[in-house]
Every structure is written in C-alpha cells, then in structure tokens.
Enzyme design. Structure first.
Site, PDB file in Angstrom:
ATOM      1  N   GLY A  62       0.854  -1.180   0.000  1.00 23.35           N
ATOM      2  CA  GLY A  62       0.000   0.000   0.000  1.00 23.35           C
ATOM      3  C   GLY A  62       0.888   1.226   0.000  1.00 23.35           C
ATOM      4  O   GLY A  62       1.913   1.260  -0.672  1.00 23.35           O
ATOM      5  N   GLU A  63       0.533   2.227   0.777  1.00 23.40           N
ATOM      6  CA  GLU A  63       1.332   3.434   0.920  1.00 23.40           C
ATOM      7  C   GLU A  63       1.897   3.462   2.332  1.00 23.40           C
ATOM      8  O   GLU A  63       1.170   3.653   3.303  1.00 23.40           O
ATOM      9  CB  GLU A  63       0.469   4.680   0.650  1.00 23.40           C
ATOM     10  CG  GLU A  63       1.133   5.999   0.963  1.00 23.40           C
ATOM     11  CD  GLU A  63       2.526   6.130   0.369  1.00 23.40           C
ATOM     12  OE1 GLU A  63       3.470   6.344   1.161  1.00 23.40           O
ATOM     13  OE2 GLU A  63       2.674   6.005  -0.861  1.00 23.40           O
ATOM     14  N   SER A  64       3.203   3.255   2.447  1.00 23.71           N
ATOM     15  CA  SER A  64       3.807   3.084   3.772  1.00 23.71           C
ATOM     16  C   SER A  64       3.633   4.317   4.651  1.00 23.71           C
ATOM     17  O   SER A  64       3.418   4.196   5.868  1.00 23.71           O
ATOM     18  CB  SER A  64       5.293   2.735   3.642  1.00 23.71           C
ATOM     19  OG  SER A  64       6.021   3.776   3.007  1.00 23.71           O
ATOM     20  N   CYS A  95       6.090  -5.221   0.336  1.00 21.48           N
ATOM     21  CA  CYS A  95       6.275  -3.900  -0.268  1.00 21.48           C
ATOM     22  C   CYS A  95       6.242  -2.811   0.811  1.00 21.48           C
ATOM     23  O   CYS A  95       7.218  -2.627   1.524  1.00 21.48           O
ATOM     24  CB  CYS A  95       5.245  -3.661  -1.363  1.00 21.48           C
ATOM     25  SG  CYS A  95       5.675  -2.264  -2.451  1.00 21.48           S
ATOM     26  N   ARG A 125      13.059   3.185  -0.887  1.00 23.52           N
ATOM     27  CA  ARG A 125      11.677   3.227  -1.362  1.00 23.52           C
ATOM     28  C   ARG A 125      11.636   3.522  -2.864  1.00 23.52           C
ATOM     29  O   ARG A 125      12.495   4.197  -3.414  1.00 23.52           O
ATOM     30  CB  ARG A 125      10.884   4.307  -0.612  1.00 23.52           C
ATOM     31  CG  ARG A 125      10.756   4.085   0.874  1.00 23.52           C
ATOM     32  CD  ARG A 125      10.153   5.292   1.588  1.00 23.52           C
ATOM     33  NE  ARG A 125       8.704   5.355   1.429  1.00 23.52           N
ATOM     34  CZ  ARG A 125       8.064   6.262   0.729  1.00 23.52           C
ATOM     35  NH1 ARG A 125       8.754   7.189   0.066  1.00 23.52           N
ATOM     36  NH2 ARG A 125       6.754   6.263   0.664  1.00 23.52           N
ATOM     37  N   ILE A 158       5.335  -2.923  -7.699  1.00 20.51           N
ATOM     38  CA  ILE A 158       4.641  -1.645  -7.874  1.00 20.51           C
ATOM     39  C   ILE A 158       5.290  -0.631  -6.932  1.00 20.51           C
ATOM     40  O   ILE A 158       5.137  -0.711  -5.720  1.00 20.51           O
ATOM     41  CB  ILE A 158       3.144  -1.761  -7.564  1.00 20.51           C
ATOM     42  CG1 ILE A 158       2.489  -2.819  -8.465  1.00 20.51           C
ATOM     43  CG2 ILE A 158       2.456  -0.409  -7.727  1.00 20.51           C
ATOM     44  CD1 ILE A 158       1.034  -3.094  -8.128  1.00 20.51           C
ATOM     45  N   ARG A 159       6.048   0.307  -7.485  1.00 19.58           N
ATOM     46  CA  ARG A 159       6.780   1.290  -6.670  1.00 19.58           C
ATOM     47  C   ARG A 159       7.513   0.570  -5.540  1.00 19.58           C
ATOM     48  O   ARG A 159       7.495   1.005  -4.387  1.00 19.58           O
ATOM     49  CB  ARG A 159       5.819   2.346  -6.122  1.00 19.58           C
ATOM     50  CG  ARG A 159       5.129   3.165  -7.189  1.00 19.58           C
ATOM     51  CD  ARG A 159       4.087   4.089  -6.589  1.00 19.58           C
ATOM     52  NE  ARG A 159       4.708   5.043  -5.662  1.00 19.58           N
ATOM     53  CZ  ARG A 159       4.032   5.679  -4.709  1.00 19.58           C
ATOM     54  NH1 ARG A 159       2.750   5.454  -4.533  1.00 19.58           N
ATOM     55  NH2 ARG A 159       4.653   6.535  -3.928  1.00 19.58           N
ATOM     56  N   HIS A 219       4.516  -8.043  -4.423  1.00 21.80           N
ATOM     57  CA  HIS A 219       3.146  -8.194  -3.948  1.00 21.80           C
ATOM     58  C   HIS A 219       2.581  -9.582  -4.287  1.00 21.80           C
ATOM     59  O   HIS A 219       1.843  -9.730  -5.265  1.00 21.80           O
ATOM     60  CB  HIS A 219       2.228  -7.159  -4.619  1.00 21.80           C
ATOM     61  CG  HIS A 219       2.478  -5.751  -4.240  1.00 21.80           C
ATOM     62  ND1 HIS A 219       1.810  -5.121  -3.223  1.00 21.80           N
ATOM     63  CD2 HIS A 219       3.321  -4.828  -4.767  1.00 21.80           C
ATOM     64  CE1 HIS A 219       2.216  -3.868  -3.128  1.00 21.80           C
ATOM     65  NE2 HIS A 219       3.135  -3.668  -4.057  1.00 21.80           N
ATOM     66  N   GLU A 221       0.216 -10.883  -2.848  1.00 22.74           N
ATOM     67  CA  GLU A 221      -1.236 -10.785  -2.650  1.00 22.74           C
ATOM     68  C   GLU A 221      -1.981 -10.340  -3.909  1.00 22.74           C
ATOM     69  O   GLU A 221      -3.208 -10.468  -3.985  1.00 22.74           O
ATOM     70  CB  GLU A 221      -1.547  -9.822  -1.491  1.00 22.74           C
ATOM     71  CG  GLU A 221      -1.347  -8.349  -1.758  1.00 22.74           C
ATOM     72  CD  GLU A 221       0.069  -7.854  -1.536  1.00 22.74           C
ATOM     73  OE1 GLU A 221       0.254  -6.631  -1.411  1.00 22.74           O
ATOM     74  OE2 GLU A 221       0.998  -8.701  -1.493  1.00 22.74           O
TER      75      GLU A 221
END
EC number: 3.5.1.2
Length: 240
Positions: A62-64, A95, A125, A158-159, A219, A221
């Site tokens: 997600g967004e850490s 991630c 990151r 993803i990023r 990821h 998931e």
C-alpha cells in the site's frame, strides 16, 4: 487441535487480497497435510485489541507513509512495535510492509516517516521508479523448494523497495538472511551477511528474513499464487 490466529493489518492497502490468499493457504494445509490439524482464524486488524488476539501478522502493500500515519493516529503503532520486536511474533511485510518493518528507509517523503522496525536493513523506497514503471517478473524463489520453486513465481513490483544495505546491529537478533534477489544492480553487503539460498552477490535483494520477521519487495497478494502464504504458515506451525 492446534489453533493459529493470523491477522492482516487493515489500515490501508491490499489487506483483503492477503486475507483471500491466507484462506486459500489455510485450506491447502488443512486438506493436504494430515499431520497438521490446525484451526485457523483469520482477521482484519485495526485496533490494539485485535492485534492482541494474533499469533502472527501480515503488513500489506500500500502506501507506507499512510499506513504509518494512520497507525500512529489510531494508537496501534507502539503495540505493533511491541508485537514485532518484544513479543517477537511472526510478522511478514510485503512492499510497504517491508519498508515499515525495516530499521531504516531512504527516499522517504519530506519529514521522514515512522517505522515499526525489526529487520536490520536499510531499504530504498520506490527503487524501480514510479507507478507507471511497475512490472511483473517470473522469479525463482529457492526458499519455496517444497512448494515447487522451479515453477517460477509471478513477482508483481509496484513502486517497490529493495534492501540496499544490511545494517550492522549490536543486539541479540540473528543475522539477516537473504532469501531472494532479482538480477540487476549491485547491493552494498556487509561482511558476514547470510547468503543462504542465493547463487552470487549480484542483484537487488527482494526477500529477507531475520528471526521472526519476513520482508518481500513484491506483492504476492496481487496474484492467485498462494505458495508463499502456504510456506509462511508452515514455517509458523513448525515453530509451535
């Protein structure tokens, strides 16, 4: 019958996808391993009370920065640190989860961000670039030997962060174990770093383990492949 309660931190990100794969993995273990008579309980974790029920935890992608902020605002950040570093419960971060479980992180947003810690590594990151530069890679993950590692695992990046340095620590934690690399850039490696299950020193480190803590850059998931979830649950059951 053994019981195991596994939580997924559900503050932001891909928590529902992790829960889906955990259900698949739990069903696989229950139906194929006659020796494992385990009653699995899976739950979303948003509060300290829910965390206290867990034997193990996944921190999703997600967004850490957002996950860290919401955790601090909701009062669960310190309990998470206690869960990981004091109680030493099995914890896996994917991630953003890897970032949060690292002791240090580079390329954070202005002002930095709170980390949970537990992995003696520094991560970088967004190592592979922006969202538009996301990619998939067919990976061989040697630690999945008994789950058919040679079949290749669909890595979704993803990023994504990578582990750019193994940190020297003076505490009682075991050495950081490098579980997998993605061929590419060289990493700065400290003397004495475990190179278990890796062929050489080249490539980006995308999976590490240190004691009770597992981190992956990618990821799982976001795939239908539950092999890492099966492996992780079996690792936990083998320690009980």
């Amino acid at each position: 019958m053994m019981s195991l309660t596994v939580g997924v931190l559900a503050l932001q990100g891909g928590f529902s996808e992790h829960l889906d794969l955990l259900r698949t993995a739990a069903h696989h273990i229950s139906s194929t391993d006659a020796a494992s008579k385990t009653d699995f309980t899976l739950l979303e974790v948003r509060t300290e009370e829910q965390l206290a029920r867990c034997d193990a935890l996944i921190i999703p992608g997600g967004e850490s920065t957002t996950i860290s902020f919401v955790a601090a605002q909701s009062g669960i950040l310190e309990p998470l640190r206690d869960f990981v570093k004091v109680q030493k419960r099995p914890t896996w971060g994917t991630c953003a989860g890897l970032i949060l479980l690292s002791d240090e992180a580079n390329a954070t947003k202005k002002g930095g961000q709170e980390l949970i810690g537990g992995l003696g590594v520094r991560v970088h990151r967004n190592h592979f670039g922006r969202q538009i530069e996301s990619f998939e890679a067919n990976m061989t993950l040697p630690f999945l030997d008994d789950q058919g590692a040679q079949a290749g695992f669909p890595g979704v990046f993803i990023r994504a962060p990578v582990v750019e340095e193994i940190l020297a620590t003076n505490d009682s934690r075991p050495p950081v174990e490098v579980l997998a690399k993605l061929p590419g850039r060289l990493n700065k490696m400290k003397p004495g770093v475990s190179q278990a299950n890796t062929k050489d020193d080249s490539g980006d480190i995308i999976a590490v383990r240190q004691g009770n803590v597992l981190g992956t850059s990618f990821h799982p998931e976001l795939t239908k492949d539950a092999r890492i979830h099966v492996w992780w649950l079996k690792q936990i059951l083998g320690q009980q």
